[in-house]
Design a protein around this motif. Structure first.
Motif, mmCIF file in Angstrom:
data_model
loop_
_atom_site.group_PDB
_atom_site.id
_atom_site.type_symbol
_atom_site.label_atom_id
_atom_site.label_comp_id
_atom_site.label_asym_id
_atom_site.label_seq_id
_atom_site.Cartn_x
_atom_site.Cartn_y
_atom_site.Cartn_z
ATOM 1 N N ASP A 192 0.820 -1.209 0.000
ATOM 2 C CA ASP A 192 0.000 0.000 0.000
ATOM 3 C C ASP A 192 0.853 1.258 0.000
ATOM 4 O OD1 ASP A 192 -2.304 -1.503 -0.005
ATOM 5 O OD2 ASP A 192 -2.678 -1.316 2.149
ATOM 6 N N THR A 193 1.983 1.213 0.704
ATOM 7 C CA THR A 193 2.865 2.383 0.745
ATOM 8 C C THR A 193 3.446 2.675 -0.629
ATOM 9 O OG1 THR A 193 3.423 1.963 3.064
ATOM 10 C CG2 THR A 193 4.926 3.370 1.805
ATOM 11 N N VAL A 194 3.891 1.630 -1.326
ATOM 12 C CA VAL A 194 4.432 1.820 -2.673
ATOM 13 C C VAL A 194 3.349 2.338 -3.612
ATOM 14 C CG1 VAL A 194 5.397 0.637 -4.688
ATOM 15 C CG2 VAL A 194 6.277 0.135 -2.396
ATOM 16 N N THR A 195 2.162 1.776 -3.525
ATOM 17 C CA THR A 195 1.060 2.224 -4.377
ATOM 18 C C THR A 195 0.768 3.702 -4.156
ATOM 19 O OG1 THR A 195 0.054 0.029 -4.424
ATOM 20 C CG2 THR A 195 -1.379 1.893 -4.924
ATOM 21 N N ALA A 196 0.726 4.116 -2.890
ATOM 22 C CA ALA A 196 0.447 5.520 -2.573
ATOM 23 C C ALA A 196 1.573 6.432 -3.051
ATOM 24 C CB ALA A 196 0.236 5.680 -1.070
ATOM 25 N N LEU A 197 2.811 5.983 -2.895
ATOM 26 C CA LEU A 197 3.950 6.787 -3.344
ATOM 27 C C LEU A 197 3.919 6.993 -4.849
ATOM 28 C CD1 LEU A 197 6.693 8.182 -2.904
ATOM 29 C CD2 LEU A 197 7.767 5.913 -3.040
ATOM 30 N N VAL A 198 3.701 5.920 -5.578
ATOM 31 C CA VAL A 198 3.647 6.031 -7.041
ATOM 32 C C VAL A 198 2.498 6.940 -7.463
ATOM 33 C CG1 VAL A 198 3.239 4.753 -9.173
ATOM 34 C CG2 VAL A 198 4.780 3.819 -7.436
ATOM 35 N N ALA A 199 1.346 6.783 -6.814
ATOM 36 C CA ALA A 199 0.194 7.616 -7.159
ATOM 37 C C ALA A 199 0.485 9.093 -6.919
ATOM 38 C CB ALA A 199 -1.030 7.184 -6.356
ATOM 39 N N SER A 200 1.227 9.393 -5.843
ATOM 40 C CA SER A 200 1.529 10.790 -5.537
ATOM 41 C C SER A 200 2.467 11.406 -6.572
ATOM 42 C CB SER A 200 2.156 10.904 -4.142
ATOM 43 O OG SER A 200 3.479 10.380 -4.119
ATOM 44 N N ILE A 201 3.259 10.570 -7.215
ATOM 45 C CA ILE A 201 4.194 11.072 -8.238
ATOM 46 C C ILE A 201 3.494 11.227 -9.577
ATOM 47 C CG2 ILE A 201 6.308 10.579 -9.512
ATOM 48 C CD1 ILE A 201 7.303 9.091 -6.999
ATOM 49 N N ILE A 202 2.752 10.220 -9.994
ATOM 50 C CA ILE A 202 2.133 10.281 -11.321
ATOM 51 C C ILE A 202 0.933 11.220 -11.350
ATOM 52 C CG2 ILE A 202 2.979 7.995 -11.932
ATOM 53 C CD1 ILE A 202 0.200 6.895 -11.530
ATOM 54 N N ALA A 203 0.561 11.756 -10.184
ATOM 55 C CA ALA A 203 -0.483 12.777 -10.178
ATOM 56 C C ALA A 203 0.002 14.063 -10.836
ATOM 57 C CB ALA A 203 -0.926 13.059 -8.745
ATOM 58 N N HIS A 204 1.318 14.245 -10.925
ATOM 59 C CA HIS A 204 1.889 15.430 -11.551
ATOM 60 C C HIS A 204 1.962 15.243 -13.068
ATOM 61 C CE1 HIS A 204 2.853 16.844 -7.588
ATOM 62 N NE2 HIS A 204 3.637 15.814 -7.342
ATOM 63 N N PRO A 205 2.078 16.326 -13.828
ATOM 64 C CA PRO A 205 2.204 16.207 -15.279
ATOM 65 C C PRO A 205 3.425 15.356 -15.654
ATOM 66 C CG PRO A 205 1.728 18.471 -14.667
ATOM 67 C CD PRO A 205 2.006 17.737 -13.384
ATOM 68 N N PRO A 206 3.272 14.424 -16.592
ATOM 69 C CA PRO A 206 4.390 13.542 -16.962
ATOM 70 C C PRO A 206 5.656 14.299 -17.354
ATOM 71 C CG PRO A 206 2.349 12.756 -17.935
ATOM 72 C CD PRO A 206 2.044 14.097 -17.339
#
Length: 256
Positions: A192-206
């Motif tokens: 869950d921590t990895v999923t949340a971390l990745v989501a927080s990054i890809i929320a930004h413009p690529p």
């Protein structure tokens, strides 16, 4: 979408790629052919404009990776061992050159080239009871400058000397303290921590995230490029390696 075979696998979920190393057996150790496959996979991913992020993980729930499958080094020509190390370095370089961020999800052990795999990623999330380190001198391996640099760039020269000289393994908490890992969490919270971390990054413009990675890499690339151009010597003290491997592999079972 899934792909890959053997000890290197790929799962795609839109712009997210999850790369699996190992088969869940033999501590997810990788043979030379597997390092080649891993390099090819990351080189192909680098050409995908839809890619947003990569998670790198070990197969199963017991190991990240114990590095290279040393069984193939027993009673072989020294040139074959040198070629194995060259294949490792190609894979690690392909990971470092990926234009999007790579997050290592680490449970169990990340040792030797497995630790190098983790260090080649941009971020490392480790379970509290995971262990990381470079216990390779015992096998007569002559630590290449690129291996030392990955540890030193994260943890500093003093910690690099400690880990390389002693070969000791550190748990998740100490890995974070030393700078080897980004964060540590209980094993039950790792996914869950990895999923949340990745989501927080890809929320930004690529484009912004790719630019951020490119900017950081601009600082690191002169060091990496210098080391890659440094003439390589033998990968190991071959006599010591063969003696040590013969003893060690005689005790190894398929349990890992």
């Amino acid at each position: 979408m899934t792909g890959g075979s053997g000890a290197v696998g790929l799962q795609r979920d839109g712009g997210l790629a999850t790369v699996r190393v190992g088969t869940g057996r033999r501590a997810n150790a990788l043979a030379t052919r597997d390092w080649h496959a891993l390099a090819t996979l990351f080189e192909d991913l680098a050409d995908d404009p839809t890619l947003r992020a990569v998670v790198l993980a070990g197969a199963g729930r017991s190991f990240f990776s114990a590095g290279s499958d040393m069984r193939e080094w027993l009673s072989v020509d020294p040139a074959d061992i040198d070629a194995s190390f060259a294949a490792m370095e190609s894979a690690l370089t392909a990971i470092e050159r990926l234009p999007v961020h790579v997050v290592a999800r680490i449970r169990g052990t990340a040792a030797g080239a497995g630790c190098q795999l983790a260090c080649a990623c941009d971020l490392r999330v480790v379970a509290d009871d995971a262990t990381l380190g470079m216990p390779i001198a015992r096998w007569g391996i002559l630590v290449p400058p690129t291996f030392a640099a990955r540890i030193a760039l994260l943890a500093g020269p003093a910690s690099a000397r400690d880990l390389l000289f002693t070969g000791r393994l550190v748990d998740g908490r100490e890995a974070v303290r030393l700078g080897l890992a980004t964060t540590h969490v209980p094993e039950t919270e790792l996914d869950d921590t990895v999923t949340a971390l990745v989501a927080s990054i890809i929320a930004h413009p690529p484009a912004a995230i790719r630019a951020a990675k490119r900017s950081v890499d601009t600082l690191l690339e002169p060091v990496r490029d210098h080391l890659r151009k440094t003439p390589t010597g033998p990968a190991a003290d071959y006599a010591s390696m063969q003696a040590g491997l013969a003893t060690f592999l005689a005790r190894v079972t398929d349990a890992g």
